[in-house]
Motif scaffolding. Structure first.
Motif, mmCIF file in Angstrom:
data_model
loop_
_atom_site.group_PDB
_atom_site.id
_atom_site.type_symbol
_atom_site.label_atom_id
_atom_site.label_comp_id
_atom_site.label_asym_id
_atom_site.label_seq_id
_atom_site.Cartn_x
_atom_site.Cartn_y
_atom_site.Cartn_z
ATOM 1 N N SER A 151 0.806 -1.153 -0.006
ATOM 2 C CA SER A 151 0.062 0.037 -0.118
ATOM 3 C C SER A 151 0.918 1.324 -0.040
ATOM 4 C CB SER A 151 -0.973 0.038 1.181
ATOM 5 O OG SER A 151 -1.880 -1.128 0.902
ATOM 6 N N THR A 152 0.297 2.292 -0.420
ATOM 7 C CA THR A 152 0.896 3.667 -0.460
ATOM 8 C C THR A 152 1.163 4.177 0.997
ATOM 9 O OG1 THR A 152 -0.249 4.297 -2.383
ATOM 10 C CG2 THR A 152 0.767 5.902 -1.012
ATOM 11 N N ALA A 153 0.342 3.843 2.055
ATOM 12 C CA ALA A 153 0.464 4.067 3.297
ATOM 13 C C ALA A 153 0.269 3.040 4.242
ATOM 14 C CB ALA A 153 -0.374 5.365 3.767
ATOM 15 N N ILE A 154 1.175 2.610 5.003
ATOM 16 C CA ILE A 154 1.198 1.350 5.896
ATOM 17 C C ILE A 154 1.397 1.756 7.270
ATOM 18 C CG2 ILE A 154 1.882 -0.822 6.548
ATOM 19 C CD1 ILE A 154 2.864 -1.223 3.670
ATOM 20 N N VAL A 155 0.613 1.593 8.342
ATOM 21 C CA VAL A 155 0.534 1.767 9.621
ATOM 22 C C VAL A 155 0.993 0.594 10.300
ATOM 23 C CG1 VAL A 155 -0.727 2.358 11.662
ATOM 24 C CG2 VAL A 155 -1.408 3.386 9.517
ATOM 25 N N LYS A 156 2.075 0.903 11.045
ATOM 26 C CA LYS A 156 2.862 -0.303 11.857
ATOM 27 C C LYS A 156 3.779 0.536 13.095
ATOM 28 C CE LYS A 156 5.378 -4.597 11.352
ATOM 29 N NZ LYS A 156 6.264 -5.233 10.376
ATOM 30 N N ASN A 157 3.564 -0.077 14.442
ATOM 31 C CA ASN A 157 4.471 0.459 15.352
ATOM 32 C C ASN A 157 4.321 1.917 15.676
ATOM 33 O OD1 ASN A 157 4.902 -2.234 15.767
ATOM 34 N ND2 ASN A 157 6.832 -2.161 14.467
ATOM 35 N N GLY A 158 3.120 2.526 15.238
ATOM 36 C CA GLY A 158 3.186 3.796 15.710
ATOM 37 C C GLY A 158 3.535 4.921 14.560
ATOM 38 N N GLU A 159 3.557 4.424 13.438
ATOM 39 C CA GLU A 159 4.338 5.289 12.385
ATOM 40 C C GLU A 159 3.599 4.731 11.128
ATOM 41 O OE1 GLU A 159 9.024 5.807 13.200
ATOM 42 O OE2 GLU A 159 8.653 4.118 11.736
ATOM 43 N N ILE A 160 3.594 5.764 10.261
ATOM 44 C CA ILE A 160 3.063 5.390 8.968
ATOM 45 C C ILE A 160 4.167 5.451 7.746
ATOM 46 C CG2 ILE A 160 1.647 6.365 6.908
ATOM 47 C CD1 ILE A 160 -0.043 7.926 8.991
ATOM 48 N N LYS A 161 4.224 4.216 7.228
ATOM 49 C CA LYS A 161 5.211 4.081 6.166
ATOM 50 C C LYS A 161 4.577 4.733 4.844
ATOM 51 C CE LYS A 161 8.516 1.001 3.776
ATOM 52 N NZ LYS A 161 8.856 -0.349 3.692
ATOM 53 N N LEU A 162 5.063 5.640 4.079
ATOM 54 C CA LEU A 162 4.538 6.231 2.866
ATOM 55 C C LEU A 162 5.528 5.986 1.721
ATOM 56 C CD1 LEU A 162 3.714 10.036 4.184
ATOM 57 C CD2 LEU A 162 2.003 7.869 3.760
ATOM 58 N N SER A 163 4.969 5.401 0.596
ATOM 59 C CA SER A 163 5.595 4.853 -0.703
ATOM 60 C C SER A 163 4.767 5.490 -1.875
ATOM 61 C CB SER A 163 6.023 3.353 -0.720
ATOM 62 O OG SER A 163 6.860 2.923 0.575
ATOM 63 N N HIS A 164 5.049 6.594 -2.520
ATOM 64 C CA HIS A 164 4.384 7.028 -3.473
ATOM 65 C C HIS A 164 5.231 7.785 -4.486
ATOM 66 C CE1 HIS A 164 1.164 8.413 -5.969
ATOM 67 N NE2 HIS A 164 1.380 9.460 -5.722
ATOM 68 N N GLN A 165 5.587 7.425 -5.806
ATOM 69 C CA GLN A 165 6.291 7.851 -6.730
ATOM 70 C C GLN A 165 7.592 8.013 -6.211
ATOM 71 O OE1 GLN A 165 4.081 11.337 -8.095
ATOM 72 N NE2 GLN A 165 2.582 10.033 -9.322
ATOM 73 N N GLU A 166 8.280 9.308 -5.980
ATOM 74 C CA GLU A 166 9.538 9.693 -5.583
ATOM 75 C C GLU A 166 9.707 9.567 -3.916
ATOM 76 O OE1 GLU A 166 12.002 10.034 -7.579
ATOM 77 O OE2 GLU A 166 10.663 9.719 -9.327
ATOM 78 N N VAL A 167 8.410 9.438 -3.365
ATOM 79 C CA VAL A 167 8.500 9.704 -1.993
ATOM 80 C C VAL A 167 8.690 8.186 -1.364
ATOM 81 C CG1 VAL A 167 6.980 10.202 0.117
ATOM 82 C CG2 VAL A 167 7.006 11.438 -1.992
ATOM 83 N N SER A 168 9.462 7.867 -0.122
ATOM 84 C CA SER A 168 9.557 6.819 0.515
ATOM 85 C C SER A 168 10.081 7.264 1.924
ATOM 86 C CB SER A 168 10.492 5.792 -0.143
ATOM 87 O OG SER A 168 10.645 4.736 0.600
#
Length: 495
Positions: free
Chosen positions: A284-301
């Protein structure tokens, strides 16, 4: 002429003649609107409790329409709404009931979202070839800017607010309106074409937008659970209304969908599919885990830390949905982080409203569905004393019953659904301690009297408020007043 000088109490409507209608009740006319309402006869049906009807009446009158407003409520019940219209030139105000003439001798009827399609007055208008519209349709016809639409059974308001905060932090507008309780009609001419508008969209509003065959440039769906079946009548009609948010998207648009919701994740759209997840999905573009949101979209990581106000299963998914939509709108990471960090819980949504003698009171009056109460119970510190119940929305209350029985030391039942919930608890969780109360105040006082140091007293009804209250805000304010009275009495005794 001022609004209060036009008020007339409606006489009973004439008996309806038998007419032939389709099963959905109405023949709707999605005719193209002219660029001006000047001289048009328009009836605004229902002033609403959150400003939509009054905003529509003012907007149409300002654009030269001959506006009549009509409402089932009395003059006393409409005091605030009528005061807001006191400087608006209206042709008439009919309160205490509707009149047939207002629906057949008019060019258009602007219908409150709360009015069901089965209304006999809407059938009169439809039979007379009168166009039916809504406040959200008026806005859509007038707007010049791109839209981020947010829908879902629960989580709409928090997600929409988060998106608007992120847009504002990024200098991209972030005008917020729709079902959240604020009409943007009065501001539509001042919204810049380059600004993003965020609309919280209910199933009722989306049902109306289906007539226009429109969907927002960015559509967000938080989740889907059957609801409002007393209005929609079937789950499929409710689902189809919700799916309007995706139905008319183009490949240039974006659809932000909950990857963890098996129903929503399969909804069709031509838009670019972006998903968010509470953890099960790894793509997914946004994944919630351990109190954080991991974002992965185009140039963003990148990963962003959730503040305490959003670090719960329900709120973290709302945050992930908002961050995904913001990325799709071109908001930079710093602005998304600012929106998350500065988010404040909305009134009546898991809002702590008092602490007295070690007891914590939490107002979640906005919970009008069992799923919302399940989320509230999961997010609230234990031991928990839960107040549930309200009007009968013709929905499955078993998820609420299961969560309440598992997580509460006592359950205080109010409203029309009290007997139904009590029966379900007796059948499925006979060990649960239940107390049926005549009013919300009685429930709060009973919970307070039985509570111990460290307990949380949570109002999360899981049902609509109508009956004892005008709306969820009225219910929440009553809860707060009870808490304030308890605190005042405790202070007086300690003095």
């Amino acid at each position: 002429m001022r609004a209060r000088d036009l008020i007339k109490t409606a006489s009973p409507a004439a008996p309806l003649l038998n007419s032939i209608y389709r099963d959905d009740g109405l023949f709707w006319y999605a005719l193209p609107m002219s660029s001006t309402y000047h001289g048009c006869r328009i009836t605004v049906m229902g002033l609403g409790r959150f400003g939509g009807g009054t905003a529509a009446a003012r907007y149409l009158a300002d654009h030269g329409a001959r506006v009549t407003v009509t409402d089932l409520r009395t003059e006393a019940e409409l005091a605030d709404e009528l005061a807001a219209l006191d400087d608006v030139p209206l042709e008439g105000i009919h309160v205490g009931g509707h009149r047939e003439n207002d629906f057949v001798n008019t060019d258009m009827v602007v219908v409150s979202p709360a009015v069901a399609p089965s209304s006999p007055f809407l059938k009169m208008a439809s039979f007379a070839n009168v166009r039916l519209s809504s406040e959200i349709e008026l806005f859509w016809n007038a707007k010049r800017s791109p839209i981020i639409g947010v829908t879902g059974t629960v989580g709409k308001s928090s997600t929409a607010t988060l998106i608007a905060d992120m847009l504002r932090a990024g200098g991209l507008g972030g005008h917020l309106g729709g079902n959240i309780g604020h009409s943007l009609l009065g501001e539509v001419d001042d919204i810049k074409p380059e600004d993003w508008v965020v609309l919280e969209l209910s199933s009722f509003q989306l049902h109306g937008l289906r007539r226009l065959k429109v969907s927002p440039e960015i559509a967000v769906v938080t989740n889907f659970v059957p609801n409002h079946l007393n209005w929609h009548r079937t789950v499929e009609h409710y689902r189809q209304s919700k799916q309007t948010i995706l139905a008319y998207q183009t490949p240039n648009d974006a659809a932000v969908l909950n990857a963890d919701d098996l129903d929503v994740s399969r909804w069709e759209t031509l838009g670019n599919r972006l998903t968010f997840s509470g953890g099960p999905s790894t793509q997914s573009t946004a994944i919630v885990k351990n109190g954080e949101i991991k974002l992965s979209h185009q140039e963003v990581s990148t990963s962003l830390t959730l503040p305490p106000t959003l670090d719960s299963p329900h709120q973290s998914q709302n945050a992930a949905a908002a961050a995904t939509a913001a990325l799709a709108a071109g908001v930079d990471i710093d602005a998304i982080a600012t929106g998350l960090r500065e988010f404040a819980p909305l009134p009546h949504r898991l809002e702590q409203v008092g602490q007295t003698l070690g007891r914590t009171f939490v107002d979640d009056s906005k919970s009008t569905t069992p799923r919302a109460t399940v989320a509230a119970v999961e997010a609230t510190p234990k031991p928990l004393r839960l107040i549930v119940g309200g009007a009968d929305g013709d929905i499955d209350l078993r998820p609420l019953v299961d969560a309440a029985a598992r997580s509460s030391v006592a359950i205080y039942l109010i409203g029309q659904t009290a007997i139904q919930i009590e029966t379900l608890l007796r059948d499925f969780a006979p060990q649960a301690r239940t107390i049926r109360c005549s009013t919300l105040r009685a429930a709060v006082l009973r919970a307070w009297g039985e509570s111990r140091n460290g307990d949380t007293i949570l109002l999360s009804p899981g049902c609509p408020s109508y009956g004892e209250f005008q709306d969820y805000r009225d219910r929440g304010m009553t809860f707060r007043e009870c808490v304030a009275d308890i605190a005042a009495e405790d202070s007086a005794q300690a003095a």
